[in-house]
Scaffold this motif. Structure first.
Motif, PDB file in Angstrom:
ATOM      1  N   ASN A 101       0.852  -1.185   0.000  1.00  0.00           N
ATOM      2  CA  ASN A 101       0.000   0.000   0.000  1.00  0.00           C
ATOM      3  C   ASN A 101       0.893   1.241   0.000  1.00  0.00           C
ATOM      4  OD1 ASN A 101      -1.804   2.185   1.321  1.00  0.00           O
ATOM      5  ND2 ASN A 101      -3.189   0.494   0.915  1.00  0.00           N
ATOM      6  N   ALA A 102       0.446   2.302  -0.643  1.00  0.00           N
ATOM      7  CA  ALA A 102       1.212   3.552  -0.671  1.00  0.00           C
ATOM      8  C   ALA A 102       1.467   4.048   0.754  1.00  0.00           C
ATOM      9  CB  ALA A 102       0.470   4.606  -1.481  1.00  0.00           C
ATOM     10  N   ALA A 103       0.530   3.770   1.664  1.00  0.00           N
ATOM     11  CA  ALA A 103       0.765   4.024   3.093  1.00  0.00           C
ATOM     12  C   ALA A 103       1.406   2.740   3.618  1.00  0.00           C
ATOM     13  CB  ALA A 103      -0.548   4.311   3.802  1.00  0.00           C
ATOM     14  N   PHE A 104       2.731   2.690   3.608  1.00  0.00           N
ATOM     15  CA  PHE A 104       3.478   1.435   3.752  1.00  0.00           C
ATOM     16  C   PHE A 104       2.995   0.455   4.820  1.00  0.00           C
ATOM     17  CE2 PHE A 104       7.739   2.491   1.462  1.00  0.00           C
ATOM     18  CZ  PHE A 104       7.025   2.772   0.304  1.00  0.00           C
ATOM     19  N   PRO A 105       2.750   0.925   6.070  1.00  0.00           N
ATOM     20  CA  PRO A 105       2.396  -0.084   7.104  1.00  0.00           C
ATOM     21  C   PRO A 105       1.058  -0.768   6.852  1.00  0.00           C
ATOM     22  CG  PRO A 105       2.942   2.046   8.096  1.00  0.00           C
ATOM     23  CD  PRO A 105       2.812   2.267   6.625  1.00  0.00           C
ATOM     24  N   SER A 106       0.275  -0.257   5.912  1.00  0.00           N
ATOM     25  CA  SER A 106      -1.025  -0.885   5.638  1.00  0.00           C
ATOM     26  C   SER A 106      -0.897  -2.154   4.811  1.00  0.00           C
ATOM     27  CB  SER A 106      -1.947   0.089   4.892  1.00  0.00           C
ATOM     28  OG  SER A 106      -2.118   1.256   5.647  1.00  0.00           O
ATOM     29  N   GLY A 107       0.282  -2.414   4.270  1.00  0.00           N
ATOM     30  CA  GLY A 107       0.471  -3.618   3.462  1.00  0.00           C
ATOM     31  C   GLY A 107       0.459  -4.874   4.322  1.00  0.00           C
ATOM     32  N   MET A 108       0.464  -6.016   3.666  1.00  0.00           N
ATOM     33  CA  MET A 108       0.432  -7.293   4.397  1.00  0.00           C
ATOM     34  C   MET A 108       1.313  -8.324   3.704  1.00  0.00           C
ATOM     35  SD  MET A 108      -0.585  -9.043   6.971  1.00  0.00           S
ATOM     36  CE  MET A 108      -1.640  -7.830   7.741  1.00  0.00           C
ATOM     37  N   CYS A 109       2.031  -9.109   4.502  1.00  0.00           N
ATOM     38  CA  CYS A 109       2.913 -10.158   3.978  1.00  0.00           C
ATOM     39  C   CYS A 109       2.104 -11.327   3.423  1.00  0.00           C
ATOM     40  CB  CYS A 109       3.803 -10.702   5.086  1.00  0.00           C
ATOM     41  SG  CYS A 109       5.018  -9.535   5.700  1.00  0.00           S
ATOM     42  N   ALA A 110       2.716 -12.032   2.486  1.00  0.00           N
ATOM     43  CA  ALA A 110       2.080 -13.177   1.826  1.00  0.00           C
ATOM     44  C   ALA A 110       1.673 -14.264   2.838  1.00  0.00           C
ATOM     45  CB  ALA A 110       3.058 -13.777   0.820  1.00  0.00           C
ATOM     46  N   GLU A 111       2.541 -14.537   3.804  1.00  0.00           N
ATOM     47  CA  GLU A 111       2.281 -15.612   4.766  1.00  0.00           C
ATOM     48  C   GLU A 111       1.026 -15.320   5.574  1.00  0.00           C
ATOM     49  OE1 GLU A 111       5.013 -13.921   4.197  1.00  0.00           O
ATOM     50  OE2 GLU A 111       6.814 -14.902   4.966  1.00  0.00           O
TER      51      GLU A 111
ATOM     52  N   LEU B  29      11.818 -18.711  22.266  1.00  0.00           N
ATOM     53  CA  LEU B  29      11.360 -17.897  23.412  1.00  0.00           C
ATOM     54  C   LEU B  29      10.170 -17.009  23.033  1.00  0.00           C
ATOM     55  CD1 LEU B  29      14.762 -16.736  24.979  1.00  0.00           C
ATOM     56  CD2 LEU B  29      13.375 -18.705  25.599  1.00  0.00           C
ATOM     57  N   ALA B  30       9.297 -17.543  22.210  1.00  0.00           N
ATOM     58  CA  ALA B  30       8.177 -16.732  21.713  1.00  0.00           C
ATOM     59  C   ALA B  30       7.165 -16.438  22.799  1.00  0.00           C
ATOM     60  CB  ALA B  30       7.490 -17.473  20.576  1.00  0.00           C
ATOM     61  N   PHE B  31       6.567 -15.270  22.676  1.00  0.00           N
ATOM     62  CA  PHE B  31       5.429 -14.902  23.513  1.00  0.00           C
ATOM     63  C   PHE B  31       4.198 -15.624  22.972  1.00  0.00           C
ATOM     64  CE2 PHE B  31       1.792 -12.068  24.368  1.00  0.00           C
ATOM     65  CZ  PHE B  31       1.876 -12.015  25.746  1.00  0.00           C
ATOM     66  N   ASN B  32       3.415 -16.223  23.869  1.00  0.00           N
ATOM     67  CA  ASN B  32       2.160 -16.822  23.389  1.00  0.00           C
ATOM     68  C   ASN B  32       1.075 -16.640  24.443  1.00  0.00           C
ATOM     69  OD1 ASN B  32       1.938 -19.124  25.188  1.00  0.00           O
ATOM     70  ND2 ASN B  32       3.648 -20.018  24.060  1.00  0.00           N
ATOM     71  N   ALA B  33      -0.133 -17.091  24.114  1.00  0.00           N
ATOM     72  CA  ALA B  33      -1.311 -16.823  24.946  1.00  0.00           C
ATOM     73  C   ALA B  33      -1.164 -17.380  26.361  1.00  0.00           C
ATOM     74  CB  ALA B  33      -2.548 -17.389  24.269  1.00  0.00           C
ATOM     75  N   ASP B  34      -0.311 -18.373  26.579  1.00  0.00           N
ATOM     76  CA  ASP B  34      -0.120 -18.925  27.925  1.00  0.00           C
ATOM     77  C   ASP B  34       0.453 -17.900  28.890  1.00  0.00           C
ATOM     78  OD1 ASP B  34      -1.049 -21.341  27.032  1.00  0.00           O
ATOM     79  OD2 ASP B  34       0.958 -22.197  26.703  1.00  0.00           O
ATOM     80  N   GLU B  35       1.121 -16.876  28.348  1.00  0.00           N
ATOM     81  CA  GLU B  35       1.730 -15.869  29.224  1.00  0.00           C
ATOM     82  C   GLU B  35       0.709 -14.848  29.720  1.00  0.00           C
ATOM     83  OE1 GLU B  35       4.950 -16.481  29.410  1.00  0.00           O
ATOM     84  OE2 GLU B  35       5.198 -17.701  27.606  1.00  0.00           O
ATOM     85  N   LEU B  36      -0.464 -14.816  29.120  1.00  0.00           N
ATOM     86  CA  LEU B  36      -1.435 -13.755  29.467  1.00  0.00           C
ATOM     87  C   LEU B  36      -2.165 -14.080  30.781  1.00  0.00           C
ATOM     88  CD1 LEU B  36      -3.014 -13.110  25.940  1.00  0.00           C
ATOM     89  CD2 LEU B  36      -1.427 -11.631  27.178  1.00  0.00           C
TER      90      LEU B  36
ATOM     91  N   PRO C  50      10.885 -15.380   6.654  1.00  0.00           N
ATOM     92  CA  PRO C  50       9.691 -14.653   7.095  1.00  0.00           C
ATOM     93  C   PRO C  50      10.027 -13.559   8.114  1.00  0.00           C
ATOM     94  CG  PRO C  50       9.355 -17.028   7.247  1.00  0.00           C
ATOM     95  CD  PRO C  50      10.813 -16.808   6.951  1.00  0.00           C
ATOM     96  N   CYS C  51       9.282 -12.456   8.071  1.00  0.00           N
ATOM     97  CA  CYS C  51       9.537 -11.346   9.004  1.00  0.00           C
ATOM     98  C   CYS C  51       9.098 -11.736  10.418  1.00  0.00           C
ATOM     99  CB  CYS C  51       8.813 -10.085   8.532  1.00  0.00           C
ATOM    100  SG  CYS C  51       7.054 -10.082   8.905  1.00  0.00           S
ATOM    101  N   GLY C  52       9.481 -10.931  11.377  1.00  0.00           N
ATOM    102  CA  GLY C  52       9.181 -11.228  12.781  1.00  0.00           C
ATOM    103  C   GLY C  52       7.684 -11.302  13.061  1.00  0.00           C
ATOM    104  N   ALA C  53       6.914 -10.398  12.436  1.00  0.00           N
ATOM    105  CA  ALA C  53       5.463 -10.397  12.681  1.00  0.00           C
ATOM    106  C   ALA C  53       4.840 -11.695  12.175  1.00  0.00           C
ATOM    107  CB  ALA C  53       4.827  -9.181  12.007  1.00  0.00           C
ATOM    108  N   CYS C  54       5.303 -12.167  11.026  1.00  0.00           N
ATOM    109  CA  CYS C  54       4.769 -13.439  10.502  1.00  0.00           C
ATOM    110  C   CYS C  54       5.158 -14.595  11.415  1.00  0.00           C
ATOM    111  CB  CYS C  54       5.271 -13.685   9.082  1.00  0.00           C
ATOM    112  SG  CYS C  54       4.455 -12.622   7.862  1.00  0.00           S
ATOM    113  N   ARG C  55       6.377 -14.562  11.949  1.00  0.00           N
ATOM    114  CA  ARG C  55       6.795 -15.638  12.871  1.00  0.00           C
ATOM    115  C   ARG C  55       5.878 -15.665  14.092  1.00  0.00           C
ATOM    116  NH1 ARG C  55      13.326 -16.133  11.929  1.00  0.00           N
ATOM    117  NH2 ARG C  55      13.216 -15.316   9.819  1.00  0.00           N
ATOM    118  N   GLN C  56       5.509 -14.492  14.570  1.00  0.00           N
ATOM    119  CA  GLN C  56       4.608 -14.425  15.728  1.00  0.00           C
ATOM    120  C   GLN C  56       3.239 -15.010  15.370  1.00  0.00           C
ATOM    121  OE1 GLN C  56       5.576 -13.258  18.868  1.00  0.00           O
ATOM    122  NE2 GLN C  56       3.600 -14.047  19.542  1.00  0.00           N
ATOM    123  N   VAL C  57       2.798 -14.792  14.140  1.00  0.00           N
ATOM    124  CA  VAL C  57       1.517 -15.362  13.697  1.00  0.00           C
ATOM    125  C   VAL C  57       1.643 -16.885  13.555  1.00  0.00           C
ATOM    126  CG1 VAL C  57      -0.189 -15.380  11.814  1.00  0.00           C
ATOM    127  CG2 VAL C  57       0.683 -13.214  12.690  1.00  0.00           C
ATOM    128  N   PHE C  58       2.807 -17.370  13.158  1.00  0.00           N
ATOM    129  CA  PHE C  58       3.025 -18.830  13.114  1.00  0.00           C
ATOM    130  C   PHE C  58       2.830 -19.421  14.516  1.00  0.00           C
ATOM    131  CE2 PHE C  58       6.474 -18.393   9.530  1.00  0.00           C
ATOM    132  CZ  PHE C  58       5.512 -17.960   8.645  1.00  0.00           C
TER     133      PHE C  58
END
Ligand code: THU
Length: 159
Positions: free
Chosen positions: A65-75, A152-159, A111-119
């Motif tokens: 997207n022209a507003a860069f952060p609005s884009g989304m990775c393929a994964e 050492l990923a953050f996940n829902a168990d930490e909440l 894959p970028c860090g955000a995608c790894r977190q989604v994995f």
């Protein structure tokens, strides 16, 4: 003090022909998907293809997207589409490729860090791991569980 070492196990291959049939299909589907990327700003076309436990294949490509952060990775396009179309169905395997000027990049795509977190969330939600195929022209990395990419990923168990 004690040193703690965290290792990850990667299966490295030199060519798509060395992969199993499911992996080859996913890599080819990811290459096709990359062609649907909207990447006029980076020129980096990423394709992702995943297979679900119900046998369905879902693809994604990066959408900029022209507003860069609005884009989304393929994964994430692929994983979110899978979540929307087949809620609660576990991912089995995900392949990712990237094209520059229409050619596969040489190295396995990272894959970028955000995608790894989604994995991490995807595996955690399904309570089972899914495998990854990171394909490059000269080398392909396969991982048995996607979360291996984010120690050492953050996940829902930490909440
Ligand atoms: N990108 C992906 O789609 N997946 C990745 O794993 C790395 C980066 C996209 C985001 C952006 O559209 C372009 O590639 C350049 O960063």
């Amino acid at each position: 003090m004690k040193q703690v070492e965290i290792n990850i196990n990667i299966h490295a291959y030199e060519a798509v022909d060395d992969l199993n049939p499911q992996q080859q299909e996913l890599v080819n589907a990811a290459i096709d998907a990359a062609k649907s990327a909207w990447a006029p700003y980076s020129g980096f076309q990423v394709g992702a293809a995943l297979v679900l436990e119900n046998g369905e294949t879902v693809i994604g490509s990066n959408q900029e997207n022209a507003a860069f952060p609005s884009g989304m990775c393929a994964e994430r396009v692929a994983l979110y589409q899978a979540g929307a179309r087949f809620p609660g169905v576990a991912v089995v395997e995900l392949a990712i490729v990237a094209l520059k000027k229409g050619e596969l990049i040489a190295h396995p795509v990272a894959p970028c860090g955000a995608c790894r977190q989604v994995f991490v969330e995807t595996e955690h939600r399904a309570k089972k791991p899914f495998s990854l195929v990171l394909a490059g022209r000269n080398q392909i990395f396969c991982l048995d569980r996607a979360t291996n990419l984010l120690p050492l990923a953050f996940n829902a168990d930490e909440l």
